[in-house]
Design a protein around this motif. Structure first.
Motif, PDB file in Angstrom:
ATOM      1  N   UNK A 166       0.825  -1.207   0.000  1.00  0.00           N
ATOM      2  CA  UNK A 166       0.000   0.000   0.000  1.00  0.00           C
ATOM      3  C   UNK A 166       0.861   1.260   0.000  1.00  0.00           C
ATOM      4  N   UNK A 167       1.999   1.221   0.686  1.00  0.00           N
ATOM      5  CA  UNK A 167       2.894   2.376   0.716  1.00  0.00           C
ATOM      6  C   UNK A 167       3.608   2.572  -0.620  1.00  0.00           C
ATOM      7  N   UNK A 168       4.036   1.473  -1.221  1.00  0.00           N
ATOM      8  CA  UNK A 168       4.842   1.568  -2.440  1.00  0.00           C
ATOM      9  C   UNK A 168       4.001   1.710  -3.708  1.00  0.00           C
ATOM     10  N   UNK A 169       2.807   1.088  -3.721  1.00  0.00           N
ATOM     11  CA  UNK A 169       1.994   1.041  -4.950  1.00  0.00           C
ATOM     12  C   UNK A 169       0.514   1.254  -4.620  1.00  0.00           C
ATOM     13  N   UNK A 170       0.218   2.387  -4.042  1.00  0.00           N
ATOM     14  CA  UNK A 170      -1.137   2.632  -3.559  1.00  0.00           C
ATOM     15  C   UNK A 170      -2.183   2.517  -4.668  1.00  0.00           C
ATOM     16  N   UNK A 171      -1.919   3.135  -5.811  1.00  0.00           N
ATOM     17  CA  UNK A 171      -2.893   3.064  -6.906  1.00  0.00           C
ATOM     18  C   UNK A 171      -3.045   1.638  -7.432  1.00  0.00           C
ATOM     19  N   UNK A 172      -1.937   0.900  -7.520  1.00  0.00           N
ATOM     20  CA  UNK A 172      -2.008  -0.494  -7.966  1.00  0.00           C
ATOM     21  C   UNK A 172      -2.852  -1.322  -7.003  1.00  0.00           C
ATOM     22  N   UNK A 173      -2.735  -1.036  -5.712  1.00  0.00           N
ATOM     23  CA  UNK A 173      -3.526  -1.762  -4.713  1.00  0.00           C
ATOM     24  C   UNK A 173      -5.010  -1.479  -4.913  1.00  0.00           C
ATOM     25  N   UNK A 174      -5.365  -0.216  -5.088  1.00  0.00           N
ATOM     26  CA  UNK A 174      -6.768   0.140  -5.267  1.00  0.00           C
ATOM     27  C   UNK A 174      -7.318  -0.448  -6.576  1.00  0.00           C
ATOM     28  N   UNK A 175      -6.507  -0.435  -7.618  1.00  0.00           N
ATOM     29  CA  UNK A 175      -6.930  -1.019  -8.902  1.00  0.00           C
ATOM     30  C   UNK A 175      -7.127  -2.526  -8.779  1.00  0.00           C
ATOM     31  N   UNK A 176      -6.274  -3.170  -7.985  1.00  0.00           N
ATOM     32  CA  UNK A 176      -6.367  -4.619  -7.809  1.00  0.00           C
ATOM     33  C   UNK A 176      -7.625  -5.001  -7.046  1.00  0.00           C
TER      34      UNK A 176
END
Length: 399
Positions: A128-138
């Protein structure tokens, strides 16, 4: 333009193109930050919680960046099971944990899951810290899979709706939040990554319905989770700071659309609540380090270390967070062990202090017995009676 000049520009452009084609592609990729987690790893981490209501999911994502406080809160919650309502609210206000961690205390099953599966919790926070947008997209990708498989629907416990291409999951009753329980290996249909199966963070009872719910949790206006919403379009969690969670009133504070880009302050990680737990990747370390010095000193004090006296240099000054603390899991999956060692280390430190104290008392007794004769020959007045050290000092002065 003269013919000769046009010809010169033509050859210059051709020459530049040849040079660019000859350069290695890695030189052009250096500007883009490397992904810390692959897509299959993100889906593996998020599969157990992607179908949770957004109000609860956002708290889990934020709290996972503070794994040590999650453990502390879980232990505190077990010791204070009798606290309910206003009494629980008042007790939580005295704690120094991040609000996202406090928001999970009314959900003991979730808090226990995160505390016991600490490796998963820390990886989730790192992602979540490193790839917040990727987490939300996933999260959205997994919800679409579950919906297409017919396993994500509205019920008396939750409401599932679409806002454009975004799937929103929220409590059917704003006053009660139900925690879903489902089998991640089945609910999403055929799993696309056999080498990366969903993390088994909770035991799914054999023979149970494919998608069920645990007991609902009543949340009042003072719940620490109010004011947060998932901004899936922006790829972040937004916080409405104007929501006053301390005023009792009927109903839940107005929630902004979960899928929209509502106005609110974007959530920001607070390194002080990290309590010295190191960050997984260099980019995140550069962003949030160095760790707050006072937090490190406080942690050492809790482990039984004395604070450095005036004029004594602090040997840990200037160290990187990874050197100061010992809770960093390696990438081979030893995160839980490292975290457990951190707490057991604290217990050992306390035991060591007791042993050192006992040895010190024995040494003092021996010193007194050896210097007993000298002490008896001196007047009982003065400062000789302070102990063995004073007696030996007195003898020195006598010479």
């Amino acid at each position: 333009m003269p013919m000769k000049t046009r010809g010169s520009w033509k050859y210059a452009v051709i020459g530049l193109a040849v040079i660019c084609l000859a350069l290695p592609a890695t030189l052009f990729a250096q500007g883009a930050p490397a992904k810390v987690f692959k897509q299959e790893e993100l889906e593996q981490l998020l599969a157990p919680i992607a179908l949770y209501p957004d109000d609860l999911l956002t708290q889990i994502l934020m709290a996972s960046t503070y794994p040590l406080e999650v453990v502390q809160a879980e232990r505190w919650a077990k010791q204070n099971k009798s606290l309910k309502g206003d009494a629980l609210k008042a007790a939580l206000e005295k704690q120094t944990w991040d609000d996202s961690v406090k928001a999970l205390v009314p959900f003991p099953d979730v808090l226990t899951m995160m505390s016991e599966k600490l490796e998963w919790t820390q990886k989730l926070g790192d992602a979540f810290l490193a790839q917040q947008k990727d987490v939300m997209d996933t999260v959205q990708k997994l919800r679409r899979k579950a919906a297409e498989a017919g396993n994500l629907k509205s019920s008396k416990e939750q409401e599932v709706k679409k806002e454009g291409d975004i799937i929103i999951v929220q409590a059917a009753d704003p006053q009660v939040v139900y925690v879903p329980a489902y089998n991640p290996t089945v609910v999403y249909g055929v799993w696309a990554y056999p080498a990366y199966p969903p993390y088994p963070v909770y035991a799914y009872p054999p023979g149970a319905a494919l998608f069920t719910f645990t007991m609902g949790v009543a949340v009042g206006a003072a719940w620490h989770g109010h004011g947060c919403h998932a901004d899936y379009h922006g790829g972040s969690v937004n916080i409405n700071r104007n929501t006053n969670i301390n005023i009792d009133r009927s109903g839940r504070p107005e929630q902004r659309p979960s899928g929209g880009g509502g106005k609110g302050e974007q959530w920001k990680h607070n390194p002080e609540h990290r309590q010295g737990v190191s960050y997984r990747d260099q980019g995140t370390r550069d962003k949030y380090s160095p760790t707050n010095r006072a937090a490190v000193d406080s942690r050492q004090g809790n482990r039984g270390y004395d604070k450095p006296s005036a004029g004594t240099s602090d040997r840990s000054a200037g160290r990187q967070p990874s050197q100061v603390q010992d809770r960093t899991p390696d990438r081979s999956g030893s995160g839980t062990k490292s975290q457990n060692n951190a707490f057991s280390g604290a217990d050992r430190s306390a035991g060591q202090v007791q042993k050192d104290s006992a040895r010190g008392s024995q040494s003092m007794s021996s010193a007194k017995s050896r210097g007993g004769g000298g002490a008896s020959a001196r007047p009982s007045g003065g400062g000789a009676s302070r102990g063995g050290g004073a007696s030996r000092g007195g003898g020195g002065r006598g010479r």
